[in-house]
Design a protein around this motif. Structure first.
Motif, PDB file in Angstrom:
ATOM      1  N   MET A   1       0.847  -1.160   0.000  1.00 14.80           N
ATOM      2  CA  MET A   1       0.000   0.000   0.000  1.00 14.80           C
ATOM      3  C   MET A   1       0.896   1.227   0.000  1.00 14.80           C
ATOM      4  O   MET A   1       1.861   1.299   0.751  1.00 14.80           O
ATOM      5  N   VAL A   2       0.557   2.173  -0.870  1.00 21.27           N
ATOM      6  CA  VAL A   2       1.276   3.437  -0.962  1.00 21.27           C
ATOM      7  C   VAL A   2       0.281   4.549  -0.663  1.00 21.27           C
ATOM      8  O   VAL A   2      -0.777   4.624  -1.302  1.00 21.27           O
ATOM      9  N   LEU A   3       0.592   5.394   0.301  1.00 15.52           N
ATOM     10  CA  LEU A   3      -0.259   6.532   0.655  1.00 15.52           C
ATOM     11  C   LEU A   3       0.463   7.813   0.245  1.00 15.52           C
ATOM     12  O   LEU A   3       1.627   8.006   0.604  1.00 15.52           O
ATOM     13  N   ILE A   4      -0.223   8.682  -0.500  1.00 17.59           N
ATOM     14  CA  ILE A   4       0.391   9.917  -0.967  1.00 17.59           C
ATOM     15  C   ILE A   4      -0.527  11.079  -0.605  1.00 17.59           C
ATOM     16  O   ILE A   4      -1.645  11.188  -1.112  1.00 17.59           O
ATOM     17  N   ASP A   5      -0.057  11.952   0.273  1.00 21.09           N
ATOM     18  CA  ASP A   5      -0.801  13.155   0.625  1.00 21.09           C
ATOM     19  C   ASP A   5      -0.312  14.291  -0.259  1.00 21.09           C
ATOM     20  O   ASP A   5       0.859  14.336  -0.645  1.00 21.09           O
ATOM     21  N   ASP A   6      -1.184  15.213  -0.589  1.00 21.62           N
ATOM     22  CA  ASP A   6      -0.852  16.337  -1.476  1.00 21.62           C
ATOM     23  C   ASP A   6      -0.286  15.833  -2.806  1.00 21.62           C
ATOM     24  O   ASP A   6       0.681  16.372  -3.340  1.00 21.62           O
ATOM     25  N   ALA A   7      -0.892  14.801  -3.354  1.00 20.59           N
ATOM     26  CA  ALA A   7      -0.400  14.182  -4.584  1.00 20.59           C
ATOM     27  C   ALA A   7      -0.422  15.135  -5.768  1.00 20.59           C
ATOM     28  O   ALA A   7       0.330  14.945  -6.724  1.00 20.59           O
TER      29      ALA A   7
END
Length: 58
Positions: A1-7
């Protein structure tokens, strides 16, 4: 799982994020938080391309 904030502020020059987001492996999940305006609506941004690939973006 990859989480990206402000993508929306990340350019994907290497293509790694696009590849992960559009991968067909059911064990790979990319969750990206972004604003839905400006660059994201541009067809050149990796988030717009992963959405166009039918994978959707969260």
């Amino acid at each position: 799982m990859v989480l990206i904030d402000d993508a929306d502020v990340f350019d994907d020059f290497s293509g790694v994020l696009q590849a992960l987001a559009s991968h067909q492996d059911p064990g790979i999940h990319v969750i990206a938080a972004a604003r839905n305006d400006g660059e994201v609506r541009s067809s050149m941004h990796w988030l717009a391309r992963c959405g166009a690939a039918g994978r959707g973006c969260c």
